[in-house]
Motif scaffolding. Sequence first.
Motif, PDB file in Angstrom:
ATOM      1  N   MET A 110      -9.690  28.802  33.007  1.00 19.71           N
ATOM      2  CA  MET A 110      -9.527  28.963  34.259  1.00 19.71           C
ATOM      3  C   MET A 110      -7.881  29.008  34.488  1.00 19.71           C
ATOM      4  N   THR A 111      -7.357  29.831  35.083  1.00 17.88           N
ATOM      5  CA  THR A 111      -5.927  30.233  35.210  1.00 17.88           C
ATOM      6  C   THR A 111      -5.396  29.350  36.441  1.00 17.88           C
ATOM      7  N   THR A 112      -3.884  29.133  36.140  1.00 20.16           N
ATOM      8  CA  THR A 112      -3.360  28.218  37.152  1.00 20.16           C
ATOM      9  C   THR A 112      -2.621  29.184  38.199  1.00 20.16           C
ATOM     10  N   SER A 113      -2.338  28.543  39.348  1.00 17.26           N
ATOM     11  CA  SER A 113      -1.523  29.388  40.390  1.00 17.26           C
ATOM     12  C   SER A 113      -0.601  30.051  39.970  1.00 17.26           C
ATOM     13  N   ALA A 114       0.103  29.434  38.984  1.00 21.55           N
ATOM     14  CA  ALA A 114       1.370  30.117  38.577  1.00 21.55           C
ATOM     15  C   ALA A 114       1.151  31.316  37.598  1.00 21.55           C
ATOM     16  N   GLU A 115       0.149  31.136  36.961  1.00 20.41           N
ATOM     17  CA  GLU A 115      -0.505  32.169  36.110  1.00 20.41           C
ATOM     18  C   GLU A 115      -0.651  33.414  36.864  1.00 20.41           C
ATOM     19  N   ASN A 116      -1.687  32.897  38.067  1.00 21.13           N
ATOM     20  CA  ASN A 116      -2.050  33.935  38.990  1.00 21.13           C
ATOM     21  C   ASN A 116      -0.855  34.782  39.667  1.00 21.13           C
ATOM     22  N   ALA A 117       0.175  33.920  39.946  1.00 17.50           N
ATOM     23  CA  ALA A 117       1.541  34.667  40.449  1.00 17.50           C
ATOM     24  C   ALA A 117       1.898  35.721  39.452  1.00 17.50           C
ATOM     25  N   GLY A 118       2.048  35.191  38.164  1.00 14.88           N
ATOM     26  CA  GLY A 118       2.264  35.929  37.052  1.00 14.88           C
ATOM     27  C   GLY A 118       1.560  37.421  36.967  1.00 14.88           C
ATOM     28  N   ASN A 119       0.373  37.283  36.967  1.00  8.59           N
ATOM     29  CA  ASN A 119      -0.693  38.313  36.814  1.00  8.59           C
ATOM     30  C   ASN A 119      -0.426  39.430  38.053  1.00  8.59           C
ATOM     31  N   SER A 120      -0.004  38.875  39.256  1.00 11.56           N
ATOM     32  CA  SER A 120      -0.085  39.816  40.204  1.00 11.56           C
ATOM     33  C   SER A 120       1.577  40.361  40.476  1.00 11.56           C
ATOM     34  N   GLY A 121       2.022  40.243  39.191  1.00 12.11           N
ATOM     35  CA  GLY A 121       3.543  41.061  39.133  1.00 12.11           C
ATOM     36  C   GLY A 121       4.685  40.051  39.714  1.00 12.11           C
ATOM     37  N   GLN A 122       4.431  38.770  40.178  1.00 11.43           N
ATOM     38  CA  GLN A 122       5.601  38.107  40.802  1.00 11.43           C
ATOM     39  C   GLN A 122       6.033  37.155  39.356  1.00 11.43           C
ATOM     40  N   SER A 123       7.074  36.373  39.603  1.00  7.84           N
ATOM     41  CA  SER A 123       7.592  35.733  38.540  1.00  7.84           C
ATOM     42  C   SER A 123       6.870  34.620  38.530  1.00  7.84           C
ATOM     43  N   ALA A 124       6.418  33.723  37.085  1.00  7.35           N
ATOM     44  CA  ALA A 124       5.814  32.802  37.274  1.00  7.35           C
ATOM     45  C   ALA A 124       6.571  31.703  37.313  1.00  7.35           C
ATOM     46  N   MET A 125       6.250  30.670  38.315  1.00  9.10           N
ATOM     47  CA  MET A 125       6.788  29.435  38.550  1.00  9.10           C
ATOM     48  C   MET A 125       6.437  28.430  37.369  1.00  9.10           C
ATOM     49  N   GLN A 126       7.689  27.753  36.999  1.00  8.44           N
ATOM     50  CA  GLN A 126       7.242  26.700  35.970  1.00  8.44           C
ATOM     51  C   GLN A 126       7.049  25.190  36.685  1.00  8.44           C
ATOM     52  N   THR A 127       5.845  25.136  36.928  1.00  5.00           N
ATOM     53  CA  THR A 127       5.338  24.030  37.681  1.00  5.00           C
ATOM     54  C   THR A 127       5.377  22.842  37.032  1.00  5.00           C
ATOM     55  N   PRO A 128       5.429  21.623  37.704  1.00  2.43           N
ATOM     56  CA  PRO A 128       5.360  20.338  36.878  1.00  2.43           C
ATOM     57  C   PRO A 128       3.955  20.010  36.196  1.00  2.43           C
ATOM     58  N   GLU A 129       3.988  19.303  35.299  1.00  2.72           N
ATOM     59  CA  GLU A 129       2.483  18.867  34.818  1.00  2.72           C
ATOM     60  C   GLU A 129       1.758  18.164  35.619  1.00  2.72           C
ATOM     61  N   ILE A 130       0.408  18.249  35.293  1.00  6.36           N
ATOM     62  CA  ILE A 130      -0.702  17.673  36.147  1.00  6.36           C
ATOM     63  C   ILE A 130      -1.242  16.293  35.537  1.00  6.36           C
TER      64      ILE A 130
END
Length: 263
Positions: free
Chosen positions: A1-21
Motif C-alpha cells: 500500500m502506498t502512502t498519500s505522500a508517495e501518491n503525490a510523488g507518483n502524480s508528479g508533485q513533490s513528495a511530502m516528508q510527513t511525520p511517522e505514524i
Amino acid sequence: MTTSAENAGNSGQSAMQTPEIVSPKAWEAAREALLVKEKAQTRARDALAAERRRMPWMAVTKQYVFEGPEGKSNLIDLFDGRRQLIVYRAFFEPGVHGWPDHGCRGCSMVADQVAHLSHLNARDTSLVFLSRAPQADIARLKARMGWDIPWFTLTDRFDSDFGVDEWHGTNVFYHDGANVFRTYFINNRGDEQMGSTWNYLDITPLGRQEVWEDSPKGYPQTPTYKWWNWNDSYVAGAVPDKKWVEVSDAGEAAFRNQDTERK
C-alpha cells in the motif's frame, strides 16, 4: 500500500516528508510533551500582555478630523463613548491593488477575521478601520463583503503620524475626559494575529479585565468568564447570568483538577 505522500510523488508533485505514524499511546505521549511547551508559551504571552499594560502612554495633542457616515468626527468621537479605541489602517483607496472593487487583499483578510464587536464593546473597547476612500465607496465595499466594522475616511496626516502611511498597522488609544493617549502599536507580522476578541484585548491598556490578570493596582477587573454573553444579549450594567456563573464555575474547577492530576 502506498502512502498519500508517495501518491503525490507518483502524480508528479513533490513528495511530502510527513511525520511517522504511531500508536494512540505514543501519539498521546507526544501531545503531552508538546503541551508542556504550549502552556509555557501561554504563560509567556500572559506575562508579555501584563508588561504591555504597564507601558508608558503618549499624549495625543494634535487634532485630527475623519469623515464618517454621519459626517465629520474627531479622534474622541471614534471611541464612541468607550475608554479604549483600537484603530486599524486599512488600505482601500485609489492606487491600492483592487480599487475600486476591493481593498488590499491583506487588509481585507484582516477584516474577514474580526470577531463580533459586541464582545469588545462589553469591555469598554471600540474598534474602527480607517482608509482614504470616500464614505460612499467604503459603504459599498462593506455591503459587498459583509463587514459591520465602523469605518472612517482619513482626511489628514493621522496615518503617517502614527506609523501606518505605507503599511498596515494597529494603534491603541485610551481617553480620560478630553485627554487622549496612544498606548500601543503593532504592525507587520505582529498584527497578522489580530481579529479575535482576546488578541485585541491583550494589546489594550486595560487588558481582558479579568481577576486572574496581572494588572496595575486599581485597574477594572471582573470574575473570569462571568461577563461573557451571547452577542445579542449584552446589556450595560447587567449582572452576570446566574446559570452561566454556575456553568463557568464548574468548568474552571474541572480544568483545575485536570491540571493538578497531570503534575
